[in-house]
Scaffold this motif. Structure first.
Motif, mmCIF file in Angstrom:
data_model
loop_
_atom_site.group_PDB
_atom_site.id
_atom_site.type_symbol
_atom_site.label_atom_id
_atom_site.label_comp_id
_atom_site.label_asym_id
_atom_site.label_seq_id
_atom_site.Cartn_x
_atom_site.Cartn_y
_atom_site.Cartn_z
ATOM 1 N N VAL A 1 0.600 -1.098 -0.311
ATOM 2 C CA VAL A 1 0.203 -0.318 -0.231
ATOM 3 C C VAL A 1 0.785 1.438 -0.440
ATOM 4 N N SER A 2 0.970 1.987 -1.162
ATOM 5 C CA SER A 2 1.544 3.279 -0.857
ATOM 6 C C SER A 2 0.772 4.504 -0.842
ATOM 7 N N ILE A 3 1.143 5.244 0.176
ATOM 8 C CA ILE A 3 0.876 6.382 1.248
ATOM 9 C C ILE A 3 1.459 7.521 1.031
ATOM 10 N N ASP A 4 0.965 8.631 1.559
ATOM 11 C CA ASP A 4 1.592 9.550 1.454
ATOM 12 C C ASP A 4 3.105 9.674 3.134
ATOM 13 N N LEU A 5 2.672 11.026 3.550
ATOM 14 C CA LEU A 5 3.600 11.071 5.476
ATOM 15 C C LEU A 5 2.079 11.191 6.190
ATOM 16 N N TRP A 6 0.947 10.554 6.086
ATOM 17 C CA TRP A 6 -0.072 10.403 7.360
ATOM 18 C C TRP A 6 -0.567 9.372 7.978
ATOM 19 N N LYS A 7 -0.094 9.154 9.008
ATOM 20 C CA LYS A 7 0.117 8.083 9.603
ATOM 21 C C LYS A 7 -1.635 8.048 9.890
ATOM 22 N N GLN B 1 2.517 -4.571 3.099
ATOM 23 C CA GLN B 1 3.404 -3.672 3.312
ATOM 24 C C GLN B 1 3.433 -2.254 3.192
ATOM 25 N N VAL B 2 3.576 -1.434 3.748
ATOM 26 C CA VAL B 2 3.282 0.091 3.962
ATOM 27 C C VAL B 2 4.469 0.619 3.284
ATOM 28 N N VAL B 3 4.300 1.641 2.078
ATOM 29 C CA VAL B 3 5.585 2.174 1.147
ATOM 30 C C VAL B 3 5.279 3.663 1.356
ATOM 31 N N ALA B 4 5.977 3.800 2.310
ATOM 32 C CA ALA B 4 6.078 5.435 1.752
ATOM 33 C C ALA B 4 5.766 6.146 0.509
ATOM 34 N N ASP B 5 5.880 6.935 -0.196
ATOM 35 C CA ASP B 5 5.521 7.152 -1.451
ATOM 36 C C ASP B 5 7.107 8.383 -1.634
ATOM 37 N N ARG B 6 7.618 8.228 -2.805
ATOM 38 C CA ARG B 6 8.548 8.706 -2.740
ATOM 39 C C ARG B 6 8.624 9.639 -3.678
ATOM 40 N N PHE B 7 7.059 10.336 -4.085
ATOM 41 C CA PHE B 7 7.030 11.267 -4.776
ATOM 42 C C PHE B 7 7.169 12.803 -2.984
ATOM 43 N N HIS B 8 6.023 11.799 -2.006
ATOM 44 C CA HIS B 8 5.457 12.898 -1.081
ATOM 45 C C HIS B 8 7.130 12.948 -0.133
ATOM 46 N N VAL B 9 8.040 11.895 -0.482
ATOM 47 C CA VAL B 9 9.083 12.319 0.527
ATOM 48 C C VAL B 9 9.972 13.438 0.041
ATOM 49 N N MET B 10 10.340 13.472 -1.285
ATOM 50 C CA MET B 10 10.869 14.232 -2.207
ATOM 51 C C MET B 10 9.995 15.683 -2.274
ATOM 52 N N VAL B 11 8.522 15.753 -1.402
ATOM 53 C CA VAL B 11 8.054 16.839 -1.313
ATOM 54 C C VAL B 11 8.423 17.618 -0.225
ATOM 55 N N GLN B 12 8.729 17.043 1.319
ATOM 56 C CA GLN B 12 9.019 17.000 2.212
ATOM 57 C C GLN B 12 10.847 17.970 2.314
ATOM 58 N N VAL B 13 11.325 17.443 1.829
ATOM 59 C CA VAL B 13 12.655 18.400 1.278
ATOM 60 C C VAL B 13 12.010 19.600 0.582
ATOM 61 N N ASN B 14 11.850 18.792 -0.366
ATOM 62 C CA ASN B 14 11.721 20.586 -1.499
ATOM 63 C C ASN B 14 11.032 21.793 -0.627
ATOM 64 N N TRP C 1 9.660 7.709 8.990
ATOM 65 C CA TRP C 1 9.417 7.072 8.517
ATOM 66 C C TRP C 1 10.051 6.079 7.957
ATOM 67 N N LEU C 2 11.068 5.754 8.243
ATOM 68 C CA LEU C 2 12.431 5.157 7.895
ATOM 69 C C LEU C 2 12.156 3.588 7.199
ATOM 70 N N ASP C 3 11.221 2.681 8.431
ATOM 71 C CA ASP C 3 11.034 1.155 7.469
ATOM 72 C C ASP C 3 9.809 1.308 6.606
ATOM 73 N N GLU C 4 9.039 2.490 6.012
ATOM 74 C CA GLU C 4 8.222 2.333 4.927
ATOM 75 C C GLU C 4 8.859 3.454 4.068
ATOM 76 N N ILE C 5 9.974 4.521 4.146
ATOM 77 C CA ILE C 5 10.472 4.774 3.202
ATOM 78 C C ILE C 5 11.786 3.874 2.189
ATOM 79 N N ILE C 6 12.602 2.919 3.062
ATOM 80 C CA ILE C 6 13.203 2.144 3.060
ATOM 81 C C ILE C 6 12.294 0.937 2.107
ATOM 82 N N ALA C 7 10.838 0.139 2.220
ATOM 83 C CA ALA C 7 10.484 -0.228 1.128
ATOM 84 C C ALA C 7 10.209 -0.588 0.428
ATOM 85 N N TYR C 8 9.974 0.963 -0.324
ATOM 86 C CA TYR C 8 10.278 1.929 -1.670
ATOM 87 C C TYR C 8 11.193 0.881 -2.592
#
Length: 415
Positions: free
Chosen positions: A212-218, A232-245, A363-370
């Motif tokens: 299940v791919s989600i944004d970073l909302w608990k 497996q919960v997968v943090a969407d990589r594009f939403h992770v990059m949104v945090q950085v940007n 969110w490290l586990d979910e980010i690495i799951a990508y």
């Protein structure tokens, strides 16, 4: 045209299986009226299934059908009532081309729905064939088959769009990531609003979902962990990059405000000139900083060089942003290498991206799951863009259910 040969031609032109035309009338202010009836002499009782040919009474009424050229066509249907020879009760014959209590044929409804998908309710209604109320009824009739539980669902994407921008009025969007098709839209994005819909799919469907791919909302994460035991919960990589940007852009704005304040307070011509040079470098620098570096146009490359020259902190943050993005872009990066590289990046970036570093830690586990299957919500964003286009063009939809049906039908007719 009431001759035997004429009615045969009209029956062929009408082209409805099991139906024959018995008479045609043209009414100047209305259109063409065709009297039709079933070719069968008997029907089955809907209570006991017994076949009966014992006619009880005739029941005639008008329904709209597909137009012939510019002429509106109405069918004067004789839906006969028979008396059941077994249970002794009367029953109406079933006619497959029109639903009970409807003033239009099924094929007209399909045609109207397709027209609405490329236009909107009001414009289609203005053509004078059907009313807005009839169109909404057509959408409502089509909705039950669209809301059935998904089959073969392995990868689920969950996201949301704003129904009314700026008012916190959101709806949740569920996507089959394997097929990039919309599953359903839910009014609201809270756990208590989404959970009943997921539960209605049944344990069999929920247990077969693998990712299940989600944004970073608990809230989404909690739902998945509660209802989908094998996912497996997968943090969407594009939403992770949104945090950085976002953090990089906040720093850009802070730097600019600080220079503007210093410039306004300074009385030294030399300092004012220095501040002006910095401001010139920061002006129009947003997309030069946030866009992928290899995708920059020549003018944006020049702007990036200017902002790096006048603001060393932004230069460092931009370099860190690109380093982080490259971790995801490198196709050779597996989960272990990604874990090491992200850890190193966090150590170097904590001075500049403190908020993002904390988010990544949580969110490290979910980010690495990508990096297992490189599952993203890219398809979700594509669907969301289409939903927004439908929302902007959906004039005439009076409530959320009509909008939902319109969206589901778009994928239904294009599959």
């Amino acid at each position: 045209m009431t001759t035997k040969k004429g009615t045969k031609v009209l029956t062929e032109l009408l082209n409805i299986q099991g139906i024959k035309v018995t008479q045609m009338t043209q009414v100047p202010s209305m259109g063409i009226i065709l009297q039709v009836e079933s070719i069968h002499k008997e029907s089955h009782c809907h209570r006991c299934g017994t076949k009966s040919n014992r006619l009880h009474q005739n029941h005639r009424y008008l329904v709209k059908d597909l137009s012939w050229g510019e002429k509106l066509v109405f069918l004067e249907i004789n839906r006969r009532q028979f008396k059941c020879q077994k249970c002794g009760k009367p029953f109406s014959e079933k006619l497959d081309f029109v639903n009970n209590r409807r003033t239009y044929t099924k094929r007209l409804a399909d045609t109207i729905i397709k027209s609405v998908l490329s236009s909107d309710i009001n414009n289609v209604a203005k053509q004078g064939v059907v009313t807005t109320e009839e169109i909404e009824r057509m959408l409502s009739d089509a909705s039950p088959e669209l809301s059935s539980k998904p089959s073969g669902l392995k990868k689920l994407g969950i996201d949301e769009i704003a129904l009314t921008k700026g008012q916190g009025n959101y709806c949740a969007v569920l996507i089959d990531l394997s097929t990039s098709k919309l599953i359903t839209i839910i009014k609201g994005r809270k756990q208590e609003e989404i959970e009943p819909v997921l539960n209605s799919w049944g344990l069999e469907v929920l247990e077969q979902i693998e990712e299940v791919s989600i944004d970073l909302w608990k809230g989404y994460k909690t739902l998945v962990e509660k209802l989908m035991p094998n996912a497996q919960v997968v943090a969407d990589r594009f939403h992770v990059m949104v945090q950085v940007n976002n953090e990089l852009d906040r720093e850009r704005k802070r730097e600019r405000r600080e220079i503007v304040d210093l410039s306004n307070k300074s009385k030294s011509p030399q300092k004012i000139a220095e501040y002006k040079e910095i401001l010139d470098g920061l002006n129009d620098s947003k997309y030069a900083l946030l866009k992928n570096e290899e995708s920059l146009k020549e003018k944006q490359k020049s702007q990036l060089m200017s902002v790096k020259k006048v603001c060393p902190r932004l230069a460092i943050m931009h370099k860190l942003k690109e380093k982080f993005r490259q971790i995801f872009e490198n196709r050779k990066t597996n989960w272990l290498r990604a874990l090491l590289r992200i850890g190193i990046w966090q150590h170097r970036a904590k001075k500049y991206f403190s908020s993002t570093v904390n988010t990544i830690t949580n969110w490290l586990d979910e980010i690495i799951a990508y990096f297992d299957n490189r599952t993203t919500s890219g398809a979700v964003e594509g669907v969301n863009n289409k939903l927004k286009l439908i929302k902007r063009s959906a004039y005439g939809f009076r409530n959320f259910e009509n909008y939902k049906n319109r969206c589901l039908l778009t994928w239904h007719f294009n599959c």
